[in-house]
Design a protein around this motif. Structure first.
Motif, PDB file in Angstrom:
ATOM      1  N   ASN A   1       0.826  -1.210   0.000  1.00 22.14           N
ATOM      2  CA  ASN A   1       0.000   0.000   0.000  1.00 22.14           C
ATOM      3  C   ASN A   1       0.861   1.260   0.000  1.00 22.14           C
ATOM      4  O   ASN A   1       0.557   2.247  -0.694  1.00 22.14           O
ATOM      5  N   ALA A   2       1.951   1.240   0.792  1.00 24.94           N
ATOM      6  CA  ALA A   2       2.833   2.411   0.862  1.00 24.94           C
ATOM      7  C   ALA A   2       3.520   2.649  -0.483  1.00 24.94           C
ATOM      8  O   ALA A   2       3.582   3.788  -0.969  1.00 24.94           O
ATOM      9  N   TYR A   3       4.036   1.573  -1.107  1.00 25.91           N
ATOM     10  CA  TYR A   3       4.706   1.725  -2.403  1.00 25.91           C
ATOM     11  C   TYR A   3       3.741   2.238  -3.473  1.00 25.91           C
ATOM     12  O   TYR A   3       4.089   3.122  -4.266  1.00 25.91           O
ATOM     13  N   ARG A   4       2.545   1.688  -3.482  1.00 26.53           N
ATOM     14  CA  ARG A   4       1.585   2.092  -4.514  1.00 26.53           C
ATOM     15  C   ARG A   4       1.102   3.530  -4.294  1.00 26.53           C
ATOM     16  O   ARG A   4       0.888   4.276  -5.259  1.00 26.53           O
ATOM     17  N   ARG A   5       0.962   3.925  -3.021  1.00 29.55           N
ATOM     18  CA  ARG A   5       0.567   5.314  -2.750  1.00 29.55           C
ATOM     19  C   ARG A   5       1.680   6.270  -3.180  1.00 29.55           C
ATOM     20  O   ARG A   5       1.412   7.337  -3.748  1.00 29.55           O
ATOM     21  N   SER A   6       2.931   5.882  -2.946  1.00 33.09           N
ATOM     22  CA  SER A   6       4.062   6.701  -3.387  1.00 33.09           C
ATOM     23  C   SER A   6       4.041   6.869  -4.904  1.00 33.09           C
ATOM     24  O   SER A   6       4.229   7.981  -5.429  1.00 33.09           O
ATOM     25  N   LEU A   7       3.804   5.767  -5.610  1.00 28.91           N
ATOM     26  CA  LEU A   7       3.744   5.821  -7.073  1.00 28.91           C
ATOM     27  C   LEU A   7       2.602   6.726  -7.539  1.00 28.91           C
ATOM     28  O   LEU A   7       2.762   7.532  -8.466  1.00 28.91           O
ATOM     29  N   GLN A   8       1.468   6.620  -6.875  1.00 28.97           N
ATOM     30  CA  GLN A   8       0.310   7.430  -7.260  1.00 28.97           C
ATOM     31  C   GLN A   8       0.611   8.925  -7.108  1.00 28.97           C
ATOM     32  O   GLN A   8       0.254   9.739  -7.973  1.00 28.97           O
ATOM     33  N   ILE A   9       1.288   9.293  -6.009  1.00 32.01           N
ATOM     34  CA  ILE A   9       1.651  10.701  -5.802  1.00 32.01           C
ATOM     35  C   ILE A   9       2.554  11.179  -6.929  1.00 32.01           C
ATOM     36  O   ILE A   9       2.356  12.259  -7.507  1.00 32.01           O
TER      37      ILE A   9
END
Length: 585
Positions: free
Chosen positions: A529-537
């Motif tokens: 979840n953290a990696y994907r949220r970083s990518l989304q930002i």
């Protein structure tokens, strides 16, 4: 013919102004002259409704004093036209008259002061003193003598209040100038009340839609941005922008100034598209008004380039840096400190492209210029040495980098003392190198010393603490103390989210580190979840096809590989391949 009669009336009034003699009972008057009785009646109604005499004189008067907000100066009663003498004798200070016919013109008077001749002579001398101290403040400011400039500015404020009164626009100018000087010394809390006083005076004098009022709002907004009070800054910029857009034709550079400040605010907040749009508009206005070779453009080119460099677009940054460099070289000469700044910044762009040899040459040229023009211990010298150390760090020339960083610490100690925040910056940069060398004791010492300095300099959630917390997280992560590392990375995330918002590049970087800690603790759902949220930002900031996404995608790909998510890993690899330039594949 009517305009000729008006000129005759105005000539007589002006003549009386210049024939004042040293008699007692001098009276100061202001006037609004109108062509028609209907115009005069309309202005009188505005005055009776509470309108500012000075603002209405500036806006409507067609006679003497219109460029001085109606002020005609001091007269003896004997020197006045009979029509004026009779009316003025009935007015108290601050009171305005009714409509006075003067030949074929119409006039409204206001009695603003009454003094004896000696007091007027003193007043004239004080005006000259105000002009002197105002000029001295500006001269000292441009010579870098800030303490002397502030002393002169305080004198100007004190005199302005005596001579012009607490509500006069010139008094507002003095307060604004004093605020600018305190801002330049980073005494931000001290500057705020002076800006606020200038704003109140200008609003009462000009109204809340005047460009001069907007200029002071813009100045205060810039101060709030420097304090990381971005909501306050944005609200003031918004008002100033609306006002200056309404007056863009007469003051395009006032509009460009607000846009440039907005661009900086958007840049800090990670709103790269907003910053790019604002810079583009502002620079177009400056080029049209000043010409592309004007020295003011160099600063705008440089700051726009900084945005592109942070966006991982060195190919767009480098041409702008080059424009700034050539502009400053042409206008200021090759040895000017601004040319050194441009070389330093251009070197940063080449460094980010991996062109280390070119970058090193530019850094050394900037360093030499600063040392020769400013001296070996000037703080700007420390800045370029710090950047050269960063280059050596990238090249794994660690010992050379450490030696350079120690020199920056020595320079900052000489200039600012042992506890300056700039020393904490150098210590953190040292710590990042020690961590690469696995020198944990040296890294921990450097970080803890940096934190000691930061605690004395900043409030508890200041963004500079995030740098130290990041290094403490890395220190513990490399020693496999993952729970402790997670705590530090969580603190980084909390600080950056509070300072910059949920969608900032620094918040995305903190999520990457948190994901790394979660992954090492086998908390894979949280890690993903953290990696994907970083990518989304990063996608929101840069777009879906920007090469700057590659590092985040590689981290996510490694996570998918380790956790056996084959389909996701293959899809991520495809995106990486599509974004990677062909010459690097």
């Amino acid at each position: 013919m009517e305009s000729g009669k008006l000129r005759q009336v105005f000539f007589l009034i002006t003549l009386f102004f210049f024939t004042v003699n040293a008699q007692s009972n001098l009276i100061r008057i202001s006037a609004i002259f109108l062509h028609s009785e209907a115009d005069a009646r309309a202005v009188l109604e505005e005055l009776q409704a509470g309108g500012s005499f000075e603002s209405l004189a500036e806006k409507h008067s067609v006679g003497p004093g219109s460029n001085k907000r109606g002020d005609l100066g001091f007269f003896t009663p004997e020197d006045m036209m009979p029509e004026f003498r009779k009316v003025v004798s009935t007015l108290t200070i601050g009171q305005f008259s009714g409509i006075i016919p003067v030949n074929s013109a119409f006039c409204i008077l206001k009695k603003t002061d009454q003094q004896d001749a000696a007091a007027v002579a003193t007043l004239d001398q004080l005006k000259k003193d105000w002009e002197y101290y105002t000029a001295q403040a500006n001269e000292n400011y441009f010579q870098g003598k800030l303490d002397a400039a502030i002393q002169s500015a305080h004198q100007a404020v004190e005199i302005a209040q005596k001579v012009f009164g607490p509500e006069h626009p010139k008094t507002a100018t003095s307060f604004n100038d004093l605020a600018v000087l305190y801002y330049s010394q980073q005494q931000l809390d001290t500057a705020i009340p002076y800006y606020q006083t200038a704003i109140k005076i200008r609003e009462r004098a000009y109204g809340n839609q005047h460009p001069i009022y907007a200029i002071t709002l813009n100045n205060l907004g810039k101060l709030y941005a420097a304090q990381n009070k971005y909501t306050k800054a944005d609200s003031l910029y918004k008002i100033a922008l609306k006002i200056q857009e309404a007056h863009a034709e007469e003051g395009p550079l006032n509009l460009s100034e607000v846009l440039l400040n907005y661009a900086e605010l958007y840049h800090i907040q990670g709103n790269y598209q907003g910053a790019e749009d604002a810079y583009t508009r502002a620079i177009a206005l400056e080029e049209a008004s000043l010409g592309k070779d004007h020295p003011n453009l160099a600063t705008s080119y440089n700051n726009f380039a900084e945005l592109y460099r942070e966006m991982s677009l060195p190919e767009k940054a480098a041409p702008l840096y080059n424009k700034a460099l050539e502009n400053w070289r042409t206008n200021l000469g090759d040895s000017h400190p601004n040319v050194a700044i441009a070389r330093n910044n251009l070197a940063l762009a080449y460094q980010s492209q991996g062109q280390y040899s070119v970058a090193e040459t530019l850094f050394k040229a900037a360093l030499k210029a600063w040392e020769e023009s400013l001296g070996a211990n000037n703080p700007n010298v420390a800045s370029v040495i710090n950047n050269l150390a960063s280059l050596y760090n990238d090249q794994q020339r660690y010992d050379e980098a450490i030696n350079l960083l120690q020199r920056t610490i020595d320079i900052r100690k000489v200039n600012y003392g042992e506890e300056h925040p700039g020393i904490a910056v150098s210590l953190n940069n040292m710590a990042s190198i020690y961590l690469k060398q696995m020198k944990f004791f040296d890294a921990e010492y450097s970080i803890n010393r940096a934190v000691e300095i930061q605690k004395k300099a900043y409030p508890v959630n200041h963004p500079e603490f995030a740098v130290s917390e990041k290094h403490l997280g890395d220190l513990n992560y490399l020693q496999q103390k993952y729970v402790v590392a997670e705590g530090h990375y969580q603190r980084v995330y909390d600080i950056n989210r509070e300072a910059y918002g949920e969608s900032h590049i620094n918040t995305a970087a903190a999520l990457d580190d948190l994901g790394k800690a979660y992954q090492s603790l086998q908390r894979n759902t949280e890690a993903g979840n953290a990696y994907r949220r970083s990518l989304q930002i990063m996608e929101n900031l840069l777009g879906n096809e920007h090469p700057g996404l590659i590092p985040v995608l590689k981290t996510l790909q490694a996570f998918y590989r380790q956790t056996g998510q084959e389909d996701e890993m293959i899809a991520t690899q495809s995106r990486i391949s599509a974004l990677t330039p062909s010459e690097e594949q």
